[in-house]
Motif scaffolding. Sequence first.
Motif, mmCIF file in Angstrom:
data_model
loop_
_atom_site.group_PDB
_atom_site.id
_atom_site.type_symbol
_atom_site.label_atom_id
_atom_site.label_comp_id
_atom_site.label_asym_id
_atom_site.label_seq_id
_atom_site.Cartn_x
_atom_site.Cartn_y
_atom_site.Cartn_z
ATOM 1 N N THR A 1 36.757 49.791 40.567
ATOM 2 C CA THR A 1 36.957 51.188 40.958
ATOM 3 C C THR A 1 35.786 52.065 40.533
ATOM 4 N N PHE A 2 34.892 51.534 39.703
ATOM 5 C CA PHE A 2 33.720 52.303 39.273
ATOM 6 C C PHE A 2 32.629 52.257 40.328
ATOM 7 N N ILE B 1 44.515 47.999 28.834
ATOM 8 C CA ILE B 1 44.129 49.344 29.245
ATOM 9 C C ILE B 1 42.611 49.441 29.325
ATOM 10 N N GLY B 2 42.152 50.345 30.181
ATOM 11 C CA GLY B 2 40.716 50.527 30.337
ATOM 12 C C GLY B 2 40.459 51.763 31.170
ATOM 13 N N ALA B 3 39.191 52.043 31.429
ATOM 14 C CA ALA B 3 38.829 53.212 32.224
ATOM 15 C C ALA B 3 38.804 52.820 33.697
ATOM 16 N N ASN B 4 39.579 53.540 34.493
ATOM 17 C CA ASN B 4 39.603 53.301 35.926
ATOM 18 C C ASN B 4 38.906 54.440 36.660
ATOM 19 N N ASN B 5 38.315 54.112 37.816
ATOM 20 C CA ASN B 5 37.610 55.076 38.647
ATOM 21 C C ASN B 5 36.385 55.629 37.928
ATOM 22 N N ARG B 6 35.861 56.759 38.414
ATOM 23 C CA ARG B 6 34.510 57.137 38.006
ATOM 24 C C ARG B 6 34.349 58.647 37.952
ATOM 25 N N GLU C 1 42.415 44.284 33.825
ATOM 26 C CA GLU C 1 42.117 45.716 33.797
ATOM 27 C C GLU C 1 40.612 45.956 33.790
ATOM 28 N N PRO D 1 40.130 40.240 31.007
ATOM 29 C CA PRO D 1 41.371 40.956 31.359
ATOM 30 C C PRO D 1 41.270 41.606 32.743
ATOM 31 N N TYR E 1 39.449 45.436 37.291
ATOM 32 C CA TYR E 1 39.861 46.575 38.121
ATOM 33 C C TYR E 1 39.006 47.806 37.809
ATOM 34 N N GLY E 2 38.730 48.011 36.521
ATOM 35 C CA GLY E 2 37.885 49.137 36.126
ATOM 36 C C GLY E 2 36.521 49.068 36.800
ATOM 37 N N GLY F 1 43.926 53.743 32.056
ATOM 38 C CA GLY F 1 45.165 53.205 32.606
ATOM 39 C C GLY F 1 45.100 51.698 32.710
ATOM 40 N N CYS F 2 46.010 51.155 33.507
ATOM 41 C CA CYS F 2 46.110 49.702 33.652
ATOM 42 C C CYS F 2 45.626 49.276 35.032
ATOM 43 N N ALA F 3 45.436 47.976 35.198
ATOM 44 C CA ALA F 3 44.930 47.439 36.457
ATOM 45 C C ALA F 3 45.846 47.827 37.618
ATOM 46 N N PHE F 4 45.261 48.237 38.717
ATOM 47 C CA PHE F 4 45.965 48.606 39.943
ATOM 48 C C PHE F 4 46.986 49.707 39.696
ATOM 49 N N GLU F 5 46.651 50.575 38.708
ATOM 50 C CA GLU F 5 47.441 51.771 38.411
ATOM 51 C C GLU F 5 48.895 51.438 38.111
ATOM 52 N N ARG F 6 49.139 50.212 37.634
ATOM 53 C CA ARG F 6 50.506 49.875 37.233
ATOM 54 C C ARG F 6 50.828 50.554 35.916
ATOM 55 N N ILE G 1 43.125 42.173 23.795
ATOM 56 C CA ILE G 1 44.167 42.059 24.811
ATOM 57 C C ILE G 1 43.664 42.714 26.098
ATOM 58 N N GLY G 2 43.273 43.971 26.016
ATOM 59 C CA GLY G 2 42.594 44.605 27.146
ATOM 60 C C GLY G 2 43.476 44.933 28.332
#
Lengths: 162, 582
Positions: free
Chosen positions: A70-71, B170-175, A63, A61, A66-67, B182-187, B167-168
């Motif tokens: 950005t990590f 949503i996930g953890a973004n940044n650190r 996401e 996926p 992207y995760g 959130g979702c990919a590319f903050e959409r 499905i995936g």
Amino acid sequence: MKSQTLPFTGTPEQAAELQKVIAELKDQPGALMPIMQKAQGIYGYLPIEVQKMIADGTGIPIEKIYGVSTFYAQFNLQPKGKYRISVCLGTACYVKGGDKIWDALRKKLGIGEGECTSDRKFSLDSCRCIGACGMAPVMMINDDVYGRLTVDQLDGILAKYN
Amino acid sequence: MDMVNLKVNGISVSVPKGTKIVAAAHEAGVKVPTLCYLKGVNEIASCRICMVEVVGPRGNSLVPACAQPVKEGMEVLTNTPRVLDARRRTLQLILSDHNKKCLSCVRNGKCELQELCHEMNMDDEDHFKGAQHLPPVDDSAVHMDRDNSKCILCRRCVSMCTNIQQIGVIGANNRGFNTQIGCAFERGLGETSCVSCGQCIAVCPTGALYEKSYIDEVLAAIADPKKHVVVQTAPSVRVGLGEEFGYPIGTDVEGKMAAALRRIGFDKVFDTDFGADLTIMEEANEFVERVKTGGVLPMITSCSPGWVKYCEHYYPDQLAHLSTCKSPQQMQGAVTKTYYAKKAGIDPKDIVSVSVMPCTAKKFEIGRDGQEAAGVKDVDYVLTTRELARMIKRVGLDFRSLPDETFDDPIGESTGAAVIFGATGGVMEAALRTAVETLTGETLARPEFHEVRGQEGIKEATYNVAGMEVKVAVASSTGNARKIMDQIRAGTAPWHFVEIMCCPGGCVNGGGQPQVPASIRNFVNVPKLRADALYRNNEAKTIRKSHENPSIKKIYADFLGKPGSETAHHVLHTHYVPREVC
């Protein structure tokens, strides 16, 4: 929050190269990081278009990709400029006024951390110590090191890069 | 089985090898509080609320009870000053970046974090001053909102979406401190291939995730004298709603629910179960037609809008397998605004059609193309089971003291076949009851198909029907749907008829059902208890086959003609669109 500001200019040749990388690696365990590293090697950064190609090619996926992007600090979501400016904000440079150099460059170029000017000439990053503390504050533009910097030198230095 | 002996707070207990401390403590009658841990879904030991002391030769160590397996002779202490202090400190850290507007929070009184703070006697002081996140609410999806200011980063929603539903989006973004789910590319979630199942909401311990609510709109319609407001209730709602009023999990409150809806002020209280019987008539007919005419097989059920949306995004090349039948909700809405409207002499434009569903994807489904049999939306508002409970409380009804009432004619009568729609395998069983009798022309001695019942993610069975071997499969959760669909895509699928439900266990465990806290869910099979109640309801019904429902016979005689007729197609069938993965 990181946002994309510059249009994607990938070529069919780059896409073909990425597809080859994905085909080679995708069935290995833990393939995502190496694929992302190679993708960044091809494109210089990992915009949504590139991450989508990786997602479609691997079934991972977007996401999750992207995760990961950005990590880890090693991945860029913005393109790098022809000239990559890196301002040291390590302790020594900071106390010698590195922050003023940083602020002045952001204002002059009109971009923030990790971003690239719209003519793709300069990109701006901060870094933590390049081992030249004796010359603090320092910055690098590609492989050139500039030390004992003051804000009024910056215009002259930038003018050297075309 | 290898057993391990240990002591929890001095209480001896013997549990199978590999058991985690949290389960062993439960066995000993000791509750260890948890936050991120959700058995079978999220076992990542990230929140550190469940820390306990394990006695050791070089001093006691603090370990997470949700992840640490038991050992022979282990001594566990769950409530020492050191343990309680560690838990309180962790809670203080969570609260230091939590939007504590509990009074206006949708989970007020039902929040796992709030409950824990209450148990731990937390104070109001800011123990850790510093930056606080106040991210904007993501309201881009049609079925739900995400308010990350209430998020505690437990990742239950991420695990559910990624590992169970596979499905995936949503996930953890940044650190670090900047980490946000959130979702990919903050959409926004609405811009992704989210299927609207709402399982993320079902597992969220706080008020970060919640359905888009239409209680106010529905109450306003009821208050409008020019509007004729009708309601329908899905099978699973009657076996979930009671939990919001203190009944044990698996209590059937059908009668009180009908009474409550009437007292709220709905002009007619209909039942989606009638729509389910109608679905069986059309779907069984479609299946028989496909078998007879060499149509696309396997045929796959289309009752679950989350599943349909999943198929459109992830298997757009396989849409011909989907039954063209609308879902029971949409069939019920469609006959409300056509058949019923005509019978009652009401302009369909003046009817407000409300449904109560165990589902959040139903909120998406009502806006789909091809769901307007009378030229207006078949269903105008969808309320979840949770919203209905809130509505009942808001209008001041004492639910437990209500009498048992029944649904209204002419589209309120239903059979045992319809009520089991809420359990995984129920639609298959209901369809088989009608399809087998249609194909053989004989009456089934016992209309039961036990092979397709139960909580397994994928069930298969073969039935001999009029000399033909009919192979069926039943899957629940999109993760299991993927396994079925990969075989269908590869051309290796042996089945003729497949039932797929989006949520694990089917609609009884839908994303709109009452949330069950992890402290219960970790030790009780919630979908099974609710499904058992549906099967008991079925047993109690005198009519258990859709085609024997007198009201169904009447609607075909008076309005639809026969299953699969032109009118039936116009009113009860729909189409699908390929969508992208994004």
